[in-house]
Design an enzyme around this catalytic site. Sequence first.
Site, PDB file in Angstrom:
ATOM      1  N   LYS A 189       0.628  -1.127   0.041  1.00 11.25           N
ATOM      2  CA  LYS A 189       0.012   0.101   0.089  1.00 11.25           C
ATOM      3  C   LYS A 189       0.956   1.134  -0.073  1.00 11.25           C
ATOM      4  O   LYS A 189       1.965   1.391   0.620  1.00 11.25           O
ATOM      5  CB  LYS A 189      -0.832  -0.101   1.189  1.00 11.25           C
ATOM      6  CG  LYS A 189      -2.059  -0.959   1.312  1.00 11.25           C
ATOM      7  CD  LYS A 189      -2.846  -0.894   2.685  1.00 11.25           C
ATOM      8  CE  LYS A 189      -3.932  -1.823   2.495  1.00 11.25           C
ATOM      9  NZ  LYS A 189      -4.773  -1.624   1.574  1.00 11.25           N
ATOM     10  N   ARG A 219     -10.453 -11.389   2.011  1.00  7.96           N
ATOM     11  CA  ARG A 219     -11.291 -12.169   1.137  1.00  7.96           C
ATOM     12  C   ARG A 219     -10.655 -13.614   1.163  1.00  7.96           C
ATOM     13  O   ARG A 219     -11.379 -14.804   1.351  1.00  7.96           O
ATOM     14  CB  ARG A 219     -11.730 -11.890  -0.338  1.00  7.96           C
ATOM     15  CG  ARG A 219     -10.680 -11.977  -1.272  1.00  7.96           C
ATOM     16  CD  ARG A 219     -10.934 -11.018  -2.507  1.00  7.96           C
ATOM     17  NE  ARG A 219     -10.913  -9.475  -2.184  1.00  7.96           N
ATOM     18  CZ  ARG A 219     -11.288  -8.714  -3.113  1.00  7.96           C
ATOM     19  NH1 ARG A 219     -11.618  -9.025  -4.185  1.00  7.96           N
ATOM     20  NH2 ARG A 219     -11.201  -7.469  -2.795  1.00  7.96           N
TER      21      ARG A 219
END
Length: 501
Positions: free
Chosen positions: A279, A353
């Site tokens: 990130k 996920r």
Amino acid sequence: MHVPYEVPRVSVSDAAPGAADVDLIIIPIAQDHTASASGTYDAVFGGDLGAAIARGEFCAKSCEIYVARRPGKDWRASRVLFVGGGPRAEIDAERIHRMAVSAAHAARQQRDGRIAWADVEPGMLSTAARVELIAEGLTFANFDGGTYKSRNHDRFFVTHAVILTSPDAAVAAATGCATGESINAARVLINEPGNLLTPRLLAEKAQSLASVPGITSEVLDERAIQALGMGMLLGVAQGSVEPPRLLVLRYEPAGAPAGQTLGLVGKGVTFDTGGISLKPADGMERMKDDMAGGATVVAALRSIALQQLPIRAIAVVPMVENMPGGKAVKPGDILRAASGLTVEVNNTDAEGRLILGDALWYARQLGATHLVDVATLTGAVVVALGKTTTGLFGTPEPWLHHIRKAAETAGERLWPMPLFPDYRDQLKSEIADMVNSPGRPAGAITAAMFLKEFAGEGPWAHLDIAGTAWAEDHKPWQPKGATGAMIRTLIDVARGGFPGV
Ligand code: BES
Ligand code: MN
Ligand code: ZN
């Protein structure tokens, strides 16, 4: 280090406001009832309220606050605070909660440790529902996030809160107070930084938060996780020196119907660097809250057990740190899920996920028939719904309806998003059963579509709290930091049982 919250002693009393022996009385007023309120109180405050209303200084807009002059000497309280409600027809669960939190924050600011709430504004709620929300809100407000400030940190908590209402509402007040405590405990965990809350520490702290009568708990270590074949959870974990954990909590009260079990699954990423798909630095510190979903389901199950709700419920929380270590999963790597499906990891930052896929599968293995997962899953849900509204996904319609009703009762905001089969195409991989990162279009939806592959055929709902778990700025009803969003909603889901689903 400071303890971040105190639970006030909350009680109910049918005393008149003038008779309550406290530092501060809080009186709610609806905007369309200011005239009758000043009729009631002007004699006590020497016309102070009426004059403020006439000057336009106080209009009783939502959460507006007016501290009145010292009451006449036939009142025992030393101060009175009026809190606005906006129009009476708008005073719903969310509004009454915000009013209670705003007023209690003001009480703390003025250093009033013993407070009373005069339950004189009915709004649109039943007495029990209203009193529960007030008690919870007054407790919620007794929170100070400056845990690690060592200098000049001046803290003040409310010690006693009495709600002046029907004595029949005593149970509702106690329930609200206990829920407020669960929520504050979750907020503490969510605020905690990654270095002080690794997966192992989160497992320990969550386990102790859930150690209430009726809950049994188990923490699976990396070997047990491996034995279950959870390749997605292990794949995310392998970039960190910190081993993963899987927390399982079970609440199975005697006499609860055996055929149905609520399964709560929460994302427990203690820090999300993005992994090899790193990130940007700007704002990355916020990713310490990436375990908010996990804290949420633990706090909710704790409250469900404390309320002795007559259903079976379990919580499953996969805990992991997403780091770009030398052994980290790389873009293009293939992982095998516990369910047997294979996944091409085209972006290591879509880690939530992966761990939730294995956890949803495991919750079903443990007998969960009705699933709800909660996760800070996608930036895309923030684009779609902003910071005020949780995204709701899932199937079938009656189960989603049940969740929406629960959110309404709880005074929390969520909104349904579609899962049209066409979106499934974006998950296609050349080499494996699916990719984990299906690109920018409909990012919150395709994340949910990925989870759906592991949720089975039964009722399942997914709550994306990426926008709602953390407040970026101070509001009177929500200070900056962890919000505890969706804990009350999950409790109300459990209270409603399994209506016709
Ligand atoms: N934890 C983040 C989601 C997130 C983003 C939460 C912003 C709160 C605020 C999640 O693991 C993530 O990185 N999601 C990616 C998915 C993408 C790579 C498909 C995202 O949303 O960018
Ligand atoms: Mn991520
Ligand atoms: Zn994440």
